[in-house]
Design a protein around this motif. Sequence first.
Motif, mmCIF file in Angstrom:
data_model
loop_
_atom_site.group_PDB
_atom_site.id
_atom_site.type_symbol
_atom_site.label_atom_id
_atom_site.label_comp_id
_atom_site.label_asym_id
_atom_site.label_seq_id
_atom_site.Cartn_x
_atom_site.Cartn_y
_atom_site.Cartn_z
ATOM 1 N N ASP A 488 71.527 99.779 22.541
ATOM 2 C CA ASP A 488 70.289 99.633 21.779
ATOM 3 C C ASP A 488 69.491 100.929 21.821
ATOM 4 O OD1 ASP A 488 70.967 97.053 21.245
ATOM 5 O OD2 ASP A 488 69.469 96.136 22.572
ATOM 6 N N LEU A 489 68.767 101.181 20.727
ATOM 7 C CA LEU A 489 67.925 102.367 20.630
ATOM 8 C C LEU A 489 66.461 101.967 20.580
ATOM 9 C CD1 LEU A 489 69.840 104.527 17.970
ATOM 10 C CD2 LEU A 489 70.164 104.455 20.452
ATOM 11 N N THR A 490 65.617 102.916 20.957
ATOM 12 C CA THR A 490 64.182 102.746 20.862
ATOM 13 C C THR A 490 63.599 104.039 20.333
ATOM 14 O OG1 THR A 490 62.191 102.095 22.085
ATOM 15 C CG2 THR A 490 63.745 103.542 23.227
ATOM 16 N N THR A 491 62.292 104.139 20.276
ATOM 17 C CA THR A 491 61.621 105.364 19.866
ATOM 18 C C THR A 491 61.159 106.105 21.109
ATOM 19 O OG1 THR A 491 60.869 104.369 17.799
ATOM 20 C CG2 THR A 491 59.723 106.356 18.536
ATOM 21 N N GLY A 492 61.610 107.357 21.258
ATOM 22 C CA GLY A 492 61.251 108.152 22.415
ATOM 23 C C GLY A 492 59.823 108.663 22.349
ATOM 24 N N PRO A 493 59.365 109.323 23.395
ATOM 25 C CA PRO A 493 57.986 109.825 23.421
ATOM 26 C C PRO A 493 57.658 110.759 22.267
ATOM 27 C CG PRO A 493 58.978 109.966 25.603
ATOM 28 C CD PRO A 493 60.074 109.600 24.656
ATOM 29 N N ASP A 494 58.653 111.510 21.773
ATOM 30 C CA ASP A 494 58.407 112.465 20.700
ATOM 31 C C ASP A 494 58.555 111.855 19.315
ATOM 32 O OD1 ASP A 494 61.144 112.068 20.713
ATOM 33 O OD2 ASP A 494 61.616 114.167 20.257
ATOM 34 N N GLY A 495 58.810 110.548 19.239
ATOM 35 C CA GLY A 495 58.971 109.879 17.951
ATOM 36 C C GLY A 495 60.394 109.815 17.468
ATOM 37 N N GLY A 496 61.320 110.466 18.144
ATOM 38 C CA GLY A 496 62.717 110.418 17.753
ATOM 39 C C GLY A 496 63.448 109.267 18.406
ATOM 40 N N PRO A 497 64.657 108.942 17.914
ATOM 41 C CA PRO A 497 65.429 107.848 18.503
ATOM 42 C C PRO A 497 65.917 108.196 19.905
ATOM 43 C CG PRO A 497 66.730 109.008 16.857
ATOM 44 C CD PRO A 497 65.359 109.580 16.785
ATOM 45 N N ALA A 498 65.977 107.188 20.771
ATOM 46 C CA ALA A 498 66.425 107.363 22.153
ATOM 47 C C ALA A 498 67.112 106.090 22.609
ATOM 48 C CB ALA A 498 65.244 107.696 23.067
ATOM 49 N N VAL A 499 67.968 106.226 23.615
ATOM 50 C CA VAL A 499 68.727 105.092 24.140
ATOM 51 C C VAL A 499 67.861 104.305 25.121
ATOM 52 C CG1 VAL A 499 70.770 104.405 25.454
ATOM 53 C CG2 VAL A 499 70.901 106.319 23.848
ATOM 54 N N VAL A 500 67.914 102.997 25.016
ATOM 55 C CA VAL A 500 67.207 102.115 25.944
ATOM 56 C C VAL A 500 67.992 102.038 27.250
ATOM 57 C CG1 VAL A 500 66.420 99.757 26.365
ATOM 58 C CG2 VAL A 500 66.200 100.758 24.081
ATOM 59 N N VAL A 501 67.324 102.289 28.369
ATOM 60 C CA VAL A 501 67.950 102.169 29.688
ATOM 61 C C VAL A 501 66.994 101.483 30.645
ATOM 62 C CG1 VAL A 501 69.423 104.206 29.426
ATOM 63 C CG2 VAL A 501 67.130 104.466 30.383
ATOM 64 N N ASN A 502 67.564 100.963 31.742
ATOM 65 C CA ASN A 502 66.705 100.425 32.798
ATOM 66 C C ASN A 502 66.530 101.477 33.889
ATOM 67 O OD1 ASN A 502 69.060 100.435 34.305
ATOM 68 N ND2 ASN A 502 69.213 98.213 34.495
ATOM 69 N N ALA A 503 66.029 101.080 35.034
ATOM 70 C CA ALA A 503 65.727 102.035 36.096
ATOM 71 C C ALA A 503 66.979 102.645 36.714
ATOM 72 C CB ALA A 503 64.894 101.362 37.183
ATOM 73 N N ASP A 504 68.163 102.040 36.486
ATOM 74 C CA ASP A 504 69.424 102.612 36.949
ATOM 75 C C ASP A 504 70.106 103.435 35.865
ATOM 76 O OD1 ASP A 504 69.318 101.638 39.528
ATOM 77 O OD2 ASP A 504 70.321 99.756 39.027
ATOM 78 N N GLN A 505 69.420 103.674 34.762
ATOM 79 C CA GLN A 505 69.973 104.380 33.591
ATOM 80 C C GLN A 505 71.079 103.565 32.912
ATOM 81 O OE1 GLN A 505 67.125 106.857 34.168
ATOM 82 N NE2 GLN A 505 68.528 107.346 32.508
ATOM 83 N N GLN A 506 71.132 102.268 33.181
ATOM 84 C CA GLN A 506 72.080 101.361 32.532
ATOM 85 C C GLN A 506 71.588 101.053 31.127
ATOM 86 O OE1 GLN A 506 75.026 99.042 33.628
ATOM 87 N NE2 GLN A 506 74.936 99.172 31.394
ATOM 88 N N THR A 507 72.465 101.193 30.137
ATOM 89 C CA THR A 507 72.108 100.850 28.768
ATOM 90 C C THR A 507 72.279 99.352 28.565
ATOM 91 O OG1 THR A 507 74.333 101.053 27.812
ATOM 92 C CG2 THR A 507 73.041 103.095 28.082
ATOM 93 N N THR A 508 72.078 98.880 27.342
ATOM 94 C CA THR A 508 72.259 97.461 27.043
ATOM 95 C C THR A 508 73.727 97.067 26.932
ATOM 96 O OG1 THR A 508 71.979 97.983 24.689
ATOM 97 C CG2 THR A 508 70.031 97.219 25.889
ATOM 98 N N THR A 509 74.626 98.036 27.010
ATOM 99 C CA THR A 509 76.066 97.765 27.003
ATOM 100 C C THR A 509 76.597 97.843 28.429
ATOM 101 O OG1 THR A 509 76.326 98.690 24.783
ATOM 102 C CG2 THR A 509 78.312 98.496 26.124
ATOM 103 N N PRO A 510 77.178 96.778 28.959
ATOM 104 C CA PRO A 510 77.654 96.804 30.346
ATOM 105 C C PRO A 510 78.631 97.955 30.592
ATOM 106 C CG PRO A 510 77.703 94.567 29.485
ATOM 107 C CD PRO A 510 77.396 95.459 28.328
ATOM 108 N N GLY A 511 78.413 98.661 31.676
ATOM 109 C CA GLY A 511 79.303 99.750 32.049
ATOM 110 C C GLY A 511 78.971 101.084 31.421
ATOM 111 N N ILE A 512 78.034 101.124 30.488
ATOM 112 C CA ILE A 512 77.645 102.373 29.834
ATOM 113 C C ILE A 512 76.269 102.791 30.340
ATOM 114 C CG2 ILE A 512 77.251 103.574 27.668
ATOM 115 C CD1 ILE A 512 80.092 102.665 27.910
#
Length: 697
Positions: A488-512
């Motif tokens: 999943d993507l979100t909007t980063g601080p600069d307004g550009g697209p960025a990957v959604v991660v949690n505090a472990d840098q885990q994305t919404t896709t398991p293992g990535i």
Amino acid sequence: MTAYLRPRSGDPAEPGTPPNVQVTVDGHPVTALAGQTVAAVLLTQGRNSWRTTRHTASPRGVFCGIGTCHDCLVVVNGTPDTRACQRTIQDADTITTQVGAVLPHPPTTPQPHNPADPAPRNATDAELDNPTDAELGNPTDAELGNPTDAELRKPTDRAQGETAGPEPLEPVAPLNATASSPHADASAQHTSPARHLASTPPPKAADVVVVGAGPAGVAAALAAADEGASVVLIDSGRAVGGQFNRQLPVEFAPRRPERLQHGWKDFAAQRDRVATHNRITQLSESSVWAIEGLRLWVQRGPADGVGRDVFPVNAKAVVLATGAYDRVLPFPGWDLPGVYSAGAAQALAKGQRISVGRRVIVAGTGPFLLPVAGSLTGVGACVVALLEANSLQTVRKGWSTDPLVASSKLREALGYGALLARHRIPLRHGWTVTAAHGTDHVEAVTIARLDDDWHPIPASERRIEVDAVCLGFGFTAQLELAVSARCDLTTGPDGGPAVVVNADQQTTTPGIFAAGELTGIGGAALSTAEGRVAGAAAAQHARSPRPNPELPVSPASTAPPATGRTRAARDPGVRSASDDGARAAVVKGRRFAAALAKAYPVREGWRDWSRADTLVCRCEEVSRGEIEEAVADRGVGDGRGLRLSSRAGLGLCQGRVCSRTVAELVAGQNDVPRPSMKRPIAVPVRLRDLAEAQEEL
């Protein structure tokens, strides 16, 4: 002639004398230097362009400098569509101007140079006819093949919670070509493992595969390996470091490389650890062109060459650290040779000792412009001005939102201020370049004063003679693999697209996992900290019997630090000081990223810099007027419909340069721009290599 190679005498890096290499350029013998890229050779020969576009035969040369834009394509040994900025020359290479769309010649193998040999012929008109999609290297589904379920088990075919990739995974033997070198510093800095590994079987699997060897990727690889995981580190460069820690080629043998790089001592220590770590396999001159679940498809060998090894690598966890590239905003003349991204100018200066011009102007927004100006002065260029589009009031107000993180960069800022003063480079806030002038190359620019929203102030325009322009308006993350992995993507601080991660840098896709600029533009320190967290978490995930169910639900810029998370190799509830230090650095880095975005925003007034006839899509030569016509007259506003209707984003770079610009041009007043980032083929791969690989898989 504008670009030139800096003389070795007086060079602060104190490079040695590289061996001579004999090549042929458009039928003429040329003596080049070992380690140079094709682009460096052509630039030092006085060539500002070596390709013409398909539609209008306009000249093109280097623009992005890192292989993203495809402006610098050239024919090498009969093979067209070779990115000159990425391909390192080899003895007896034959380099030919690429006129329009070129059909491949029969592949040739470079032979030792013989002055008595006849000069190679140029392509005939018949050979320059428009090729088909297949000949251009745009594969269809049928050409890519349909792997069986046993070969590629896609996430949609698995039971919920099942890990991707075949099990059990085979262990990876370390293949580092530099591990046994008695001169660890010099060899680890420059040796290209890809060249030494050409005859060795590629790795089939690893606990953790890290894509990208910049600050985030190197930190992730070391963290994962230190946790006991087997690691494969993949990067397209000849050496680790990425764009931030770009190094001179080994053939240049610099005695003082630390003079070209901030934080050299820390980087050199990391670089040497990667080279000698017995659990890290480093694949240089390699790139991941596709991802299927936790299987990555890799190609290895000289950039865009024929006969590259194509093979899959299976992982239990993947860390994406693919970085970002410069964002450049369009204005009349921005497609002229001599207009470069700021990153291209720095890459040529740091990595090849090439100055893009003698009278250079640097413009854009953000602190990155300062080291670019420094790199240009280091190769002898006269930087006539550094233009910051944001007003000094805007910059101060942005940094004042978090004075503590701003003050941490004070010493570095003072150093750059001293550099500007020493070289008498004027820094002008609230100014930018609004037009470039010239026939086949930049000869002058128009600069204008801007209001707070970046609208040019009438009657403020000035014309300045220059032979090169360097532009940078922030960065865009390299998201192709993350999107293909269904993150999943979100909007980063600069307004550009960025990957959604949690505090472990885990994305919404398991293992990535994702680290660095993928999760929001925040600089090298944040990238390094995120890499450390991501690598350790990926190693833990790889050892876990089942995927971690705690997937992210919030953007990276707002995700809180993890508390009480444990490692499988340690007692429950115990975290090391290194864990806490990395997570604290991530929190601090994200605060810096937020303040940075507020201090250097991209305002909407940039739309006033272009006209209806100004090109927006450089590859397909689509103007702003054509894009606006497609939206107004044909009623298309979404990414796919607009691409098909206007052709913007359908060219060789696949919208990497123009997608954010197009999205913002057509977005409504209160809409959030949604640039298209869907590129299943992440980097160029030749059909011939795929066909040969298919026979072996």
